[in-house]
Scaffold this active site. Sequence first.
Site, PDB file in Angstrom:
ATOM      1  N   ALA A  10       0.822  -1.224   0.000  1.00 42.87           N
ATOM      2  CA  ALA A  10       0.000   0.000   0.000  1.00 42.87           C
ATOM      3  C   ALA A  10       0.857   1.276   0.000  1.00 42.87           C
ATOM      4  CB  ALA A  10      -0.931  -0.024   1.211  1.00 42.87           C
ATOM      5  N   ARG A  21       4.534  10.715 -10.700  1.00 38.43           N
ATOM      6  CA  ARG A  21       3.622  11.720 -11.256  1.00 38.43           C
ATOM      7  C   ARG A  21       4.124  13.133 -10.963  1.00 38.43           C
ATOM      8  NH1 ARG A  21      -0.657   8.589  -9.839  1.00 38.43           N
ATOM      9  NH2 ARG A  21      -1.032   9.725  -7.920  1.00 38.43           N
ATOM     10  N   SER A  38       1.335  -4.417  -4.665  1.00 42.77           N
ATOM     11  CA  SER A  38      -0.021  -3.849  -4.642  1.00 42.77           C
ATOM     12  C   SER A  38      -1.093  -4.854  -4.235  1.00 42.77           C
ATOM     13  CB  SER A  38      -0.373  -3.357  -6.061  1.00 42.77           C
ATOM     14  OG  SER A  38      -0.443  -1.987  -6.082  1.00 42.77           O
ATOM     15  N   CYS A  42      -6.351  -6.452   2.861  1.00 41.91           N
ATOM     16  CA  CYS A  42      -7.622  -6.384   3.597  1.00 41.91           C
ATOM     17  C   CYS A  42      -8.627  -7.392   3.038  1.00 41.91           C
ATOM     18  CB  CYS A  42      -8.201  -4.984   3.534  1.00 41.91           C
ATOM     19  SG  CYS A  42      -6.998  -3.716   3.954  1.00 41.91           S
ATOM     20  N   VAL A  79      15.612  -6.312  -0.125  1.00 42.05           N
ATOM     21  CA  VAL A  79      16.749  -5.466   0.251  1.00 42.05           C
ATOM     22  C   VAL A  79      17.288  -6.007   1.572  1.00 42.05           C
ATOM     23  CG1 VAL A  79      17.489  -3.135   0.838  1.00 42.05           C
ATOM     24  CG2 VAL A  79      15.751  -3.481  -0.936  1.00 42.05           C
ATOM     25  N   ASP A 284       2.832   0.823   7.519  1.00 37.99           N
ATOM     26  CA  ASP A 284       2.841   0.062   8.771  1.00 37.99           C
ATOM     27  C   ASP A 284       4.196   0.041   9.482  1.00 37.99           C
ATOM     28  OD1 ASP A 284       0.224  -0.559   8.268  1.00 37.99           O
ATOM     29  OD2 ASP A 284       0.511  -2.736   8.166  1.00 37.99           O
ATOM     30  N   ASN A 306      -1.799   4.134   2.783  1.00 35.84           N
ATOM     31  CA  ASN A 306      -1.933   4.834   1.506  1.00 35.84           C
ATOM     32  C   ASN A 306      -1.711   6.341   1.667  1.00 35.84           C
ATOM     33  OD1 ASN A 306      -2.882   3.544  -1.122  1.00 35.84           O
ATOM     34  ND2 ASN A 306      -3.907   2.315   0.440  1.00 35.84           N
ATOM     35  N   TYR A 436     -30.921  13.902   6.978  1.00 31.49           N
ATOM     36  CA  TYR A 436     -31.984  13.060   7.548  1.00 31.49           C
ATOM     37  C   TYR A 436     -33.131  12.864   6.565  1.00 31.49           C
ATOM     38  CZ  TYR A 436     -36.469  12.015   9.630  1.00 31.49           C
ATOM     39  OH  TYR A 436     -37.695  11.483   9.847  1.00 31.49           O
TER      40      TYR A 436
HETATM   41  C1  LIG Z   1      -5.838 -10.188   6.816  1.00 30.65           C
HETATM   42  C2  LIG Z   1      -5.700  -8.711   6.876  1.00 30.65           C
HETATM   43  C3  LIG Z   1      -6.821  -7.909   6.845  1.00 30.65           C
HETATM   44  C4  LIG Z   1      -6.700  -6.524   6.900  1.00 30.65           C
HETATM   45  N1  LIG Z   1      -7.842  -5.769   6.858  1.00 30.65           N
HETATM   46  C5  LIG Z   1      -7.732  -4.418   6.898  1.00 30.65           C
HETATM   47  C6  LIG Z   1      -8.898  -3.605   6.816  1.00 30.65           C
HETATM   48  O1  LIG Z   1     -10.027  -4.106   6.677  1.00 30.65           O
HETATM   49  N2  LIG Z   1      -8.751  -2.261   6.886  1.00 30.65           N
HETATM   50  C7  LIG Z   1      -7.510  -1.665   7.005  1.00 30.65           C
HETATM   51  O2  LIG Z   1      -7.424  -0.437   7.037  1.00 30.65           O
HETATM   52  N3  LIG Z   1      -6.384  -2.418   7.072  1.00 30.65           N
HETATM   53  C8  LIG Z   1      -6.469  -3.770   7.025  1.00 30.65           C
HETATM   54  N4  LIG Z   1      -5.323  -4.529   7.067  1.00 30.65           N
HETATM   55  C9  LIG Z   1      -4.027  -3.870   7.242  1.00 30.65           C
HETATM   56  C10 LIG Z   1      -3.453  -3.414   5.905  1.00 30.65           C
HETATM   57  O3  LIG Z   1      -3.432  -4.498   5.026  1.00 30.65           O
HETATM   58  C11 LIG Z   1      -2.059  -2.873   6.128  1.00 30.65           C
HETATM   59  O4  LIG Z   1      -2.142  -1.792   7.007  1.00 30.65           O
HETATM   60  C12 LIG Z   1      -1.404  -2.418   4.847  1.00 30.65           C
HETATM   61  O5  LIG Z   1      -1.243  -3.480   3.953  1.00 30.65           O
HETATM   62  C13 LIG Z   1      -0.026  -1.819   5.145  1.00 30.65           C
HETATM   63  O6  LIG Z   1       0.615  -1.513   3.964  1.00 30.65           O
HETATM   64  P1  LIG Z   1       2.167  -1.277   3.937  1.00 30.65           P
HETATM   65  O7  LIG Z   1       2.511  -0.958   2.520  1.00 30.65           O
HETATM   66  O8  LIG Z   1       2.591  -0.311   4.976  1.00 30.65           O
HETATM   67  O9  LIG Z   1       2.842  -2.645   4.395  1.00 30.65           O
HETATM   68  P2  LIG Z   1       2.648  -4.175   3.991  1.00 30.65           P
HETATM   69  O10 LIG Z   1       1.314  -4.434   3.466  1.00 30.65           O
HETATM   70  O11 LIG Z   1       3.124  -4.943   5.164  1.00 30.65           O
HETATM   71  O12 LIG Z   1       3.685  -4.369   2.809  1.00 30.65           O
HETATM   72  C14 LIG Z   1       5.076  -4.263   2.989  1.00 30.65           C
HETATM   73  C15 LIG Z   1       5.748  -5.122   1.934  1.00 30.65           C
HETATM   74  O13 LIG Z   1       7.155  -4.897   2.029  1.00 30.65           O
HETATM   75  C16 LIG Z   1       7.825  -6.100   1.791  1.00 30.65           C
HETATM   76  N5  LIG Z   1       9.141  -6.011   2.413  1.00 30.65           N
HETATM   77  C17 LIG Z   1       9.435  -5.983   3.736  1.00 30.65           C
HETATM   78  N6  LIG Z   1      10.765  -5.891   3.906  1.00 30.65           N
HETATM   79  C18 LIG Z   1      11.312  -5.862   2.673  1.00 30.65           C
HETATM   80  C19 LIG Z   1      12.644  -5.784   2.184  1.00 30.65           C
HETATM   81  N7  LIG Z   1      13.667  -5.701   3.027  1.00 30.65           N
HETATM   82  N8  LIG Z   1      12.859  -5.793   0.857  1.00 30.65           N
HETATM   83  C20 LIG Z   1      11.794  -5.861  -0.012  1.00 30.65           C
HETATM   84  N9  LIG Z   1      10.520  -5.938   0.384  1.00 30.65           N
HETATM   85  C21 LIG Z   1      10.281  -5.939   1.713  1.00 30.65           C
HETATM   86  C22 LIG Z   1       6.945  -7.145   2.454  1.00 30.65           C
HETATM   87  O14 LIG Z   1       7.212  -8.407   1.904  1.00 30.65           O
HETATM   88  C23 LIG Z   1       5.557  -6.615   2.150  1.00 30.65           C
HETATM   89  O15 LIG Z   1       5.046  -7.236   0.993  1.00 30.65           O
HETATM   90  C24 LIG Z   1      -5.408  -5.923   7.001  1.00 30.65           C
HETATM   91  C25 LIG Z   1      -4.277  -6.731   7.024  1.00 30.65           C
HETATM   92  C26 LIG Z   1      -4.412  -8.103   6.947  1.00 30.65           C
HETATM   93  C27 LIG Z   1      -3.170  -8.945   6.972  1.00 30.65           C
END
Ligand SMILES: Cc1cc2nc3c(=O)[nH]c(=O)nc-3n(C[C@H](O)[C@H](O)[C@H](O)COP(=O)(O)OP(=O)(O)OC[C@H]3O[C@@H](n4cnc5c(N)ncnc54)[C@H](O)[C@@H]3O)c2cc1C
Length: 458
Positions: A10, A21, A38, A42, A79, A284, A306, A436
């Site tokens: 995200a 962009r 991507s 969720c 990385v 995160d 996002n 309403y």
């Molecule tokens: C089952 C589930 C349900 C969810 N439902 C919701 C919801 O309903 N509403 C909501 O708001 N949020 C929800 N979330 C949380 C949401 O998915 C996360 O907050 C969001 O995906 C975070 O995005 P991000 O890009 O910060 O990190 P992540 O999604 O954790 O992506 C980080 C990526 O970086 C990669 N990475 C890590 N270290 C390295 C490295 N050294 N080199 C290369 N790549 C690396 C990882 O492999 C990972 O793919 C949910 C999460 C899960 C697991």
Amino acid sequence: MRLVVIGGVAAGTKAASRAKRTRPDLEVTVYQAEPEPSISECGLPYLLSGTVASREDLVSRTPERFAEKGVEVKVRHRVEELDAEGKTLAVRDLETGRLFEDRYDRLVISTGAKAILLPVPGANLEGVYPLRFLTDADRILSHAKVHQPRSALVVGGGYIGLEVAENLLARGLEVSLVEAADRVALSYGEEVAEKVGAHLEEKGVRLFTGISVEEFLPDGEGRVRAARLGDGRELEAGLVVAGVGVKPEVGLAQAAGVKLGQTGAIAVNRRLETNLPDVWAAGDCAESINLVTGEPAWHPLGDTANQMGRVAGTNAVLSEGGDDEALEFPGTLGTGVFKVFDLAVGKTGLSERAAREAGLDAVTVGLEAPSRAGYYPGGEPVFLKLIAERGTGRLLGAESVGAVDGGSADKQIDVSATALWGRLTVGDLVNLDLAYAPPFGPALSPVIQAATVLSGKV
Ligand SMILES: Cc1cc2nc3c(=O)[nH]c(=O)nc-3n(C[C@H](O)[C@H](O)[C@H](O)COP(=O)(O)OP(=O)(O)OC[C@H]3O[C@@H](n4cnc5c(N)ncnc54)[C@H](O)[C@@H]3O)c2cc1C
């Protein structure tokens, strides 16, 4: 200028796209350890039941689509080291095992969060999985298909565990859920948690609260067959999904000298700059500010990731002296909503307990109101709890639960979140001018009704 983004879900893909962009001449590469970028994580629980039909539906953009926009996304590339002084990275191609060096002018860290693994014997047995990435869902689905377990155990009663329980039951498995705390949905107050727990049981989930899993027991072939609980009971489980929480993925950043905050996530300022020059962090893996308390907070949520990605991606490609164009990320309220069977459950800001822990003198009101005018068909009761500060009347938080269809819990939460964002008092809420008509709500919205009662108490 060359921008490298570490992590491509995200926050990372948003940062990369936004940066490109903003500066079309930019060279941008995203390294993503997982096989897809991507991913809509969720949606993962809904893949388990088939509500989402195919895994591809959860990949919103492929590397090819990114390439069309001039963004290079290298999947299955991790990385492994970051030299912030030399501005270089050591990258492992996970397909070939080859390690190579890359360089950057600007860097966005968006490595996300990782699932906490259960620290009990047998947690690494085949059939015991977390649910964090699409590849975890692949493993769960493949195990279910190949071994056809009759029963499943979900460990953890947070929103992910609850969503998983619903979806495994919809798949036709017998589902038990074990939660070590005395109730599910622990970040909510007791009123909401009780409603959720009762609903789970009504729907056929066997619920065990106030007890921990001590061990997973194997069958003769090294696969999980049961869990042993703290009181010695054995629960049959041919599939286990552990949803016991996540923690920020910060090992790489920390080893490179990036400062962590008190929540354990990367410390950033409002521009999402880290302590290292030309390094931003978003999503995160990064900390933010709790907009109610002003204290550091960690709210690992998709919409927040996002929004942070947009800010980091914009700021990471500003020219020297382009400060006026910098974006800021003010902080978070931890607003969230989830569905569990027929219920929508949401919250924003502080729970009553969190408010007290933050040293605030909290006053609350909880009420049930119809989600439509009483005489209009299809209304459902919606429960709303508002939490405010005694004396000032400032709204501190809200929780709501109601029917998914015809309820309006999400609406109560979004109105309350906007009120929190604007630092409104319950006195302000009493006179809110909301939409309403009978098919959409009672004449006075539940938020107004609750605020009216609460304004007399604060
Ligand atoms: C089952 C589930 C349900 C969810 N439902 C919701 C919801 O309903 N509403 C909501 O708001 N949020 C929800 N979330 C949380 C949401 O998915 C996360 O907050 C969001 O995906 C975070 O995005 P991000 O890009 O910060 O990190 P992540 O999604 O954790 O992506 C980080 C990526 O970086 C990669 N990475 C890590 N270290 C390295 C490295 N050294 N080199 C290369 N790549 C690396 C990882 O492999 C990972 O793919 C949910 C999460 C899960 C697991």
